[in-house]
Design a protein around this motif. Structure first.
Motif, PDB file in Angstrom:
ATOM      1  N   MET A  45      19.074  30.985 -38.439  1.00  0.00           N
ATOM      2  CA  MET A  45      17.719  31.134 -38.926  1.00  0.00           C
ATOM      3  C   MET A  45      16.866  31.772 -37.835  1.00  0.00           C
ATOM      4  O   MET A  45      16.871  31.329 -36.694  1.00  0.00           O
ATOM      5  CB  MET A  45      17.138  29.778 -39.314  1.00  0.00           C
ATOM      6  CG  MET A  45      15.743  29.857 -39.909  1.00  0.00           C
ATOM      7  SD  MET A  45      15.073  28.228 -40.305  1.00  0.00           S
ATOM      8  CE  MET A  45      14.792  27.590 -38.631  1.00  0.00           C
ATOM      9  N   GLU A  46      16.129  32.841 -38.197  1.00  0.00           N
ATOM     10  CA  GLU A  46      15.288  33.543 -37.239  1.00  0.00           C
ATOM     11  C   GLU A  46      13.819  33.128 -37.340  1.00  0.00           C
ATOM     12  O   GLU A  46      13.091  33.147 -36.344  1.00  0.00           O
ATOM     13  CB  GLU A  46      15.387  35.056 -37.464  1.00  0.00           C
ATOM     14  CG  GLU A  46      16.779  35.635 -37.276  1.00  0.00           C
ATOM     15  CD  GLU A  46      17.120  35.828 -35.813  1.00  0.00           C
ATOM     16  OE1 GLU A  46      16.221  35.640 -34.960  1.00  0.00           O
ATOM     17  OE2 GLU A  46      18.281  36.167 -35.512  1.00  0.00           O
ATOM     18  N   TRP A  47      13.374  32.777 -38.551  1.00  0.00           N
ATOM     19  CA  TRP A  47      11.957  32.469 -38.789  1.00  0.00           C
ATOM     20  C   TRP A  47      11.853  31.745 -40.124  1.00  0.00           C
ATOM     21  O   TRP A  47      12.666  31.955 -41.031  1.00  0.00           O
ATOM     22  CB  TRP A  47      11.148  33.763 -38.827  1.00  0.00           C
ATOM     23  CG  TRP A  47       9.729  33.604 -39.277  1.00  0.00           C
ATOM     24  CD1 TRP A  47       8.655  33.313 -38.505  1.00  0.00           C
ATOM     25  CD2 TRP A  47       9.223  33.743 -40.618  1.00  0.00           C
ATOM     26  NE1 TRP A  47       7.511  33.255 -39.269  1.00  0.00           N
ATOM     27  CE2 TRP A  47       7.836  33.527 -40.569  1.00  0.00           C
ATOM     28  CE3 TRP A  47       9.825  34.046 -41.852  1.00  0.00           C
ATOM     29  CZ2 TRP A  47       7.030  33.583 -41.704  1.00  0.00           C
ATOM     30  CZ3 TRP A  47       9.031  34.100 -42.977  1.00  0.00           C
ATOM     31  CH2 TRP A  47       7.646  33.869 -42.905  1.00  0.00           C
ATOM     32  N   GLU A  48      10.857  30.839 -40.246  1.00  0.00           N
ATOM     33  CA  GLU A  48      10.612  30.160 -41.506  1.00  0.00           C
ATOM     34  C   GLU A  48       9.120  30.041 -41.744  1.00  0.00           C
ATOM     35  O   GLU A  48       8.326  29.882 -40.798  1.00  0.00           O
ATOM     36  CB  GLU A  48      11.271  28.779 -41.528  1.00  0.00           C
ATOM     37  CG  GLU A  48      10.836  27.842 -40.430  1.00  0.00           C
ATOM     38  CD  GLU A  48      11.580  26.516 -40.463  1.00  0.00           C
ATOM     39  OE1 GLU A  48      12.174  26.202 -41.513  1.00  0.00           O
ATOM     40  OE2 GLU A  48      11.562  25.797 -39.442  1.00  0.00           O
ATOM     41  N   ALA A  49       8.724  30.144 -43.006  1.00  0.00           N
ATOM     42  CA  ALA A  49       7.309  30.074 -43.357  1.00  0.00           C
ATOM     43  C   ALA A  49       6.754  28.680 -43.141  1.00  0.00           C
ATOM     44  O   ALA A  49       5.630  28.513 -42.666  1.00  0.00           O
ATOM     45  CB  ALA A  49       7.113  30.515 -44.804  1.00  0.00           C
ATOM     46  N   LEU A  50       7.510  27.658 -43.496  1.00  0.00           N
ATOM     47  CA  LEU A  50       7.062  26.269 -43.408  1.00  0.00           C
ATOM     48  C   LEU A  50       7.773  25.559 -42.268  1.00  0.00           C
ATOM     49  O   LEU A  50       8.999  25.432 -42.288  1.00  0.00           O
ATOM     50  CB  LEU A  50       7.341  25.524 -44.718  1.00  0.00           C
ATOM     51  CG  LEU A  50       6.692  26.074 -45.989  1.00  0.00           C
ATOM     52  CD1 LEU A  50       7.163  25.269 -47.194  1.00  0.00           C
ATOM     53  CD2 LEU A  50       5.176  26.049 -45.892  1.00  0.00           C
ATOM     54  N   GLN A  51       7.023  25.096 -41.288  1.00  0.00           N
ATOM     55  CA  GLN A  51       7.612  24.281 -40.240  1.00  0.00           C
ATOM     56  C   GLN A  51       7.974  22.891 -40.763  1.00  0.00           C
ATOM     57  O   GLN A  51       8.940  22.281 -40.334  1.00  0.00           O
ATOM     58  CB  GLN A  51       6.635  24.150 -39.068  1.00  0.00           C
ATOM     59  CG  GLN A  51       6.260  25.478 -38.426  1.00  0.00           C
ATOM     60  CD  GLN A  51       7.454  26.211 -37.842  1.00  0.00           C
ATOM     61  OE1 GLN A  51       8.266  25.619 -37.145  1.00  0.00           O
ATOM     62  NE2 GLN A  51       7.562  27.503 -38.135  1.00  0.00           N
ATOM     63  N   ASP A  52       7.166  22.409 -41.704  1.00  0.00           N
ATOM     64  CA  ASP A  52       7.437  21.134 -42.368  1.00  0.00           C
ATOM     65  C   ASP A  52       7.855  21.429 -43.800  1.00  0.00           C
ATOM     66  O   ASP A  52       7.030  21.809 -44.628  1.00  0.00           O
ATOM     67  CB  ASP A  52       6.196  20.247 -42.357  1.00  0.00           C
ATOM     68  CG  ASP A  52       6.427  18.893 -43.025  1.00  0.00           C
ATOM     69  OD1 ASP A  52       7.545  18.656 -43.528  1.00  0.00           O
ATOM     70  OD2 ASP A  52       5.482  18.076 -43.061  1.00  0.00           O
ATOM     71  N   PRO A  53       9.144  21.285 -44.141  1.00  0.00           N
ATOM     72  CA  PRO A  53       9.607  21.640 -45.484  1.00  0.00           C
ATOM     73  C   PRO A  53       8.976  20.805 -46.587  1.00  0.00           C
ATOM     74  O   PRO A  53       8.978  21.212 -47.747  1.00  0.00           O
ATOM     75  CB  PRO A  53      11.121  21.420 -45.408  1.00  0.00           C
ATOM     76  CG  PRO A  53      11.317  20.475 -44.278  1.00  0.00           C
ATOM     77  CD  PRO A  53      10.236  20.781 -43.292  1.00  0.00           C
ATOM     78  N   CYS A  54       8.428  19.646 -46.253  1.00  0.00           N
ATOM     79  CA  CYS A  54       7.776  18.814 -47.265  1.00  0.00           C
ATOM     80  C   CYS A  54       6.461  19.413 -47.744  1.00  0.00           C
ATOM     81  O   CYS A  54       5.859  18.907 -48.704  1.00  0.00           O
ATOM     82  CB  CYS A  54       7.538  17.405 -46.728  1.00  0.00           C
ATOM     83  SG  CYS A  54       9.042  16.388 -46.669  1.00  0.00           S
ATOM     84  N   LYS A  55       5.989  20.488 -47.091  1.00  0.00           N
ATOM     85  CA  LYS A  55       4.772  21.152 -47.529  1.00  0.00           C
ATOM     86  C   LYS A  55       4.975  21.920 -48.839  1.00  0.00           C
ATOM     87  O   LYS A  55       4.005  22.313 -49.486  1.00  0.00           O
ATOM     88  CB  LYS A  55       4.286  22.117 -46.449  1.00  0.00           C
ATOM     89  CG  LYS A  55       3.843  21.447 -45.154  1.00  0.00           C
ATOM     90  CD  LYS A  55       2.583  20.627 -45.352  1.00  0.00           C
ATOM     91  CE  LYS A  55       2.073  20.071 -44.026  1.00  0.00           C
ATOM     92  NZ  LYS A  55       0.858  19.245 -44.200  1.00  0.00           N
TER      93      LYS A  55
END
Length: 369
Positions: A284-294
């Motif tokens: 994984m290089e980047w993700e929109a949500l740091q907290d997936p529960c968002k």
């Protein structure tokens, strides 16, 4: 003289592969002529020149689906599916680029179904599977259809998500051929926004946005170096992953993909290949949500989301049980393991109710807000 030119070209081609420069090269393709066909049993796919991508039949839910995949090992990575949400195909199904120029699926039950959205008047003279992951139909030199214009849950290097187009997540990490619960939409107001499926009205209802309002963007672009850009009239307005700087090393090829995951998170991945036929390394290089529960609605009714080790985990409220007690099924929600009549039938002054407090919980989703 012609033989010398061919030898020089082949030497140059293999040199480019060996040096790691052949990364989603749109100029290299496997050409498919009229009358060519695929079958589930004997000839299941057309492979791009480097072997990185394939178009054809892949196994799904005890049957087959038609799509495009990255040839990662030990398991393939599906990046596009035709006729999504159709039931699995049985064996002995066939894909044919017919003599009159249409790409058709023939099932064992005598059904005939188009794979692409080409009209009856648009006849192909050939097709190509590119090393970019793009499958293209041509009428001589004119492109009449390409998979890059009809994404499912993924865009690849060199691909764009244009205004009013969208990504729809898959049901689960192992079930690519069915639409899931989340949508990433490139909106007409210049904003890229993620919503629960069938529940988006305006940007205020999204759980993640780029904030590019007032027509500041008209497409999302992933370039071949792994940078995600918000674009306006072909010019970059904002980069979503400024810290990503993956570079290919000698004897290595990198393929990038940006996927709206089944849990609603928009994630950029890289896949490193030392050679097309060998194992690959994905990260994984980047993700929109740091907290997936968002991700709004990630857990079903009567359940709540809990983040552990960076991953979303659904848990039932006390007194409830999962509808489907599996990793993927936990997102379906929970049911009561008691009946109202049990409490109403009790005699005496004290009822058997128990109130359980929950710390640090946010309840802000319809119908609870």
């Amino acid at each position: 003289m012609a033989l010398v030119r061919v030898v020089i070209f082949l030497k140059l081609f293999f040199l480019l592969v060996a040096e790691g420069f052949l990364i989603n090269d749109e100029s290299m393709s496997y050409n498919i002529s009229l009358g060519s066909n695929l079958t589930t049993d004997t000839n299941p796919s057309w492979v791009s020149p480097s072997g990185l991508f394939a178009f054809g039949f892949y196994q799904q839910d005890g049957g087959f689906a038609v799509g495009i995949w990255l040839t990662t090992k030990p398991e393939i990575t599906v990046v596009w599916t035709a006729n999504r949400d159709d039931p699995p195909l049985s064996s002995n199904s066939t894909i044919e680029l017919t003599g009159d120029g249409h790409l058709l699926l023939f099932t064992t039950y005598g059904e005939q179904k188009p794979i692409t959205g080409q009209s009856d008047s648009e006849s192909a003279t050939s097709a190509s599977m590119f090393d970019s992951g793009n499958f293209v139909l041509y009428n001589h030199s004119e492109v009449i259809w390409q998979s890059f214009h009809y994404p499912c849950d993924t865009i690849l290097g060199g691909q764009e998500l244009v205004v009013w187009n969208q990504l729809v997540s898959s049901v689960s990490a192992s079930q690519y051929s069915s639409s899931g619960r989340f949508v990433l939409k490139m909106q007409g107001d210049g904003n890229l926004a993620a919503y629960p499926q069938n529940n988006y009205v305006g940007t205020s209802d999204s759980y993640w946005t780029t904030g590019t309002y007032a027509g500041r963007a008209d497409s999302l672009s992933l370039n071949r170096n792994g940078s995600l850009y918000m674009m306006k009239s072909g010019e970059a307005q904002m980069v979503l992953n400024p810290s990503t700087s993956s570079q290919s090393r000698k004897n290595e090829t990198i393929v990038f993909r940006a996927t709206l995951n089944p849990d609603g998170n928009f994630v950029l991945y890289s896949h490193r290949f030392t050679n097309p036929s060998g194992n690959s390394t994905g990260m994984m290089e980047w993700e929109a949500l740091q907290d997936p529960c968002k991700a709004t609605g990630i857990c079903g009714v009567n359940s709540y989301c809990y983040t552990t080790a960076g991953k979303a985990e659904c848990r039932c409220f006390p007194g409830f049980l999962f509808f489907n007690d599996s990793r993927d099924g936990n997102f379906l929600g929970c049911y009561r393991n008691f009946a109202d009549e049990e409490a109403c039938s009790q005699r005496g002054l004290q009822l058997s109710y128990k109130i359980t407090p929950f710390d640090n919980m946010s309840v802000a989703v319809f119908p609870y807000r």
